[in-house]
Design an enzyme around this catalytic site. Structure first.
Site, PDB file in Angstrom:
ATOM      1  N   SER A 197      -7.875 -22.428   6.214  1.00  0.00           N
ATOM      2  CA  SER A 197      -8.799 -21.431   5.664  1.00  0.00           C
ATOM      3  C   SER A 197      -8.551 -20.036   6.248  1.00  0.00           C
ATOM      4  O   SER A 197      -8.669 -19.026   5.550  1.00  0.00           O
ATOM      5  CB  SER A 197     -10.249 -21.842   5.952  1.00  0.00           C
ATOM      6  OG  SER A 197     -10.504 -23.128   5.470  1.00  0.00           O
ATOM      7  N   HIS A 206      -8.254 -29.379   1.983  1.00  0.00           N
ATOM      8  CA  HIS A 206      -9.504 -30.133   2.162  1.00  0.00           C
ATOM      9  C   HIS A 206      -9.722 -31.080   0.982  1.00  0.00           C
ATOM     10  O   HIS A 206     -10.139 -32.226   1.160  1.00  0.00           O
ATOM     11  CB  HIS A 206     -10.715 -29.185   2.201  1.00  0.00           C
ATOM     12  CG  HIS A 206     -10.795 -28.293   3.407  1.00  0.00           C
ATOM     13  ND1 HIS A 206     -10.805 -26.925   3.319  1.00  0.00           N
ATOM     14  CD2 HIS A 206     -10.899 -28.572   4.731  1.00  0.00           C
ATOM     15  CE1 HIS A 206     -10.922 -26.391   4.523  1.00  0.00           C
ATOM     16  NE2 HIS A 206     -10.982 -27.365   5.407  1.00  0.00           N
TER      17      HIS A 206
HETATM   18  P1  ADP Z   1     -13.378 -27.603  11.466  1.00  0.00           P
HETATM   19  O1  ADP Z   1     -13.936 -26.286  11.864  1.00  0.00           O
HETATM   20  O2  ADP Z   1     -14.309 -28.748  11.700  1.00  0.00           O
HETATM   21  O3  ADP Z   1     -11.987 -27.897  11.916  1.00  0.00           O
HETATM   22  P2  ADP Z   1     -12.221 -27.110   8.876  1.00  0.00           P
HETATM   23  O4  ADP Z   1     -12.928 -26.757   7.621  1.00  0.00           O
HETATM   24  O5  ADP Z   1     -11.262 -26.132   9.437  1.00  0.00           O
HETATM   25  O6  ADP Z   1     -13.357 -27.496   9.880  1.00  0.00           O
HETATM   26  O7  ADP Z   1     -11.471 -28.500   8.677  1.00  0.00           O
HETATM   27  C1  ADP Z   1     -12.157 -29.660   8.314  1.00  0.00           C
HETATM   28  C2  ADP Z   1     -11.192 -30.814   8.294  1.00  0.00           C
HETATM   29  O8  ADP Z   1     -10.245 -30.623   7.240  1.00  0.00           O
HETATM   30  C3  ADP Z   1     -10.367 -30.920   9.581  1.00  0.00           C
HETATM   31  O9  ADP Z   1     -10.170 -32.277   9.870  1.00  0.00           O
HETATM   32  C4  ADP Z   1      -9.071 -30.263   9.219  1.00  0.00           C
HETATM   33  O10 ADP Z   1      -8.010 -30.782   9.978  1.00  0.00           O
HETATM   34  C5  ADP Z   1      -8.944 -30.669   7.763  1.00  0.00           C
HETATM   35  N1  ADP Z   1      -8.086 -29.740   7.045  1.00  0.00           N
HETATM   36  C6  ADP Z   1      -8.188 -28.409   6.908  1.00  0.00           C
HETATM   37  N2  ADP Z   1      -7.168 -27.905   6.178  1.00  0.00           N
HETATM   38  C7  ADP Z   1      -6.400 -28.971   5.846  1.00  0.00           C
HETATM   39  C8  ADP Z   1      -5.175 -29.131   5.134  1.00  0.00           C
HETATM   40  N3  ADP Z   1      -4.506 -28.091   4.625  1.00  0.00           N
HETATM   41  N4  ADP Z   1      -4.685 -30.358   5.020  1.00  0.00           N
HETATM   42  C9  ADP Z   1      -5.345 -31.412   5.562  1.00  0.00           C
HETATM   43  N5  ADP Z   1      -6.453 -31.346   6.258  1.00  0.00           N
HETATM   44  C10 ADP Z   1      -6.992 -30.142   6.402  1.00  0.00           C
END
Ligand code: ADP
Length: 170
Positions: free
Chosen positions: A128, A17
């Site tokens: 996560s 993130h």
């Molecule tokens: P959501 O429940 O909205 O998917 P997340 O917290 O899981 O929320 O993810 C928020 C954003 O961050 C999403 O666009 C997800 O693809 C991106 N994201 C999560 N982990 C990573 C990572 N390791 N690399 C790049 N983007 C990520």
């Protein structure tokens, strides 16, 4: 001035993130990380805990602010007069659901453009859920989350291996 929102559940925030937030801050003049309440996902951390961890983890990122939001993301976009929604795209497996969400948001509010950013290759398979599973089983997550988040995870799930895992929620 282009304002971009970066919404997510951030349960908890990981280096993946943070990587995306840094890339976004290099492109847009103002980036707002939006911690979505997302009760449907049954998050391990409360909205305030997630907000606190995201704020602490993004302190070094320029032109970024952090808020929490309980409603539709397009309404938040309108409130902030933003024009862009940032999402991170990892492997192909993200594509279908992200595509669906981007088109749904476009239908709800045509003026917002979803922009996908790719993280550094080393974060491609980081999410996560995996971090929570590893710590519950007593594994080392140092390379996946900032130290502050690591400490919060240890307090929440114990990190004591299988015994702690059986009692933990989420
Ligand atoms: P959501 O429940 O909205 O998917 P997340 O917290 O899981 O929320 O993810 C928020 C954003 O961050 C999403 O666009 C997800 O693809 C991106 N994201 C999560 N982990 C990573 C990572 N390791 N690399 C790049 N983007 C990520």
């Amino acid at each position: 001035m282009s304002i971009a929102l970066y919404p997510g559940t951030f349960d908890p925030i990981t280096f993946g993130h943070i990587d995306i937030a840094m890339r976004a801050s290099r492109i847009f003049s103002r980036v707002v990380a939006v911690v979505a309440q997302n009760p449907g996902k049954n998050p391990l951390f409360s909205i305030d805990e997630r907000l606190d961890m995201v704020t602490s983890s993004l302190l070094h990122v320029p032109s970024i602010e952090v808020i929490s939001y309980g409603g539709l993301i397009v309404n938040c976009v309108k409130e902030y007069k933003a024009s862009v929604i940032i999402r991170g795209l990892r492997a192909l497996t993200d594509f279908e659901s992200e595509f669906q969400m981007a088109y749904t948001n476009r239908k709800l509010y045509d003026a917002a453009e979803t922009v996908f950013l790719m993280p550094s290759a080393r974060y491609t398979y980081l999410n996560s859920t995996m971090v929570k599973q590893i710590i519950r089983l007593g594994g080392d997550i140092t390379q996946f989350v900032p130290e502050y988040v690591h400490r919060k995870l240890l307090l929440k799930v114990g990190g004591g291996g299988v015994a702690a895992a059986s009692g933990a929620e989420g």
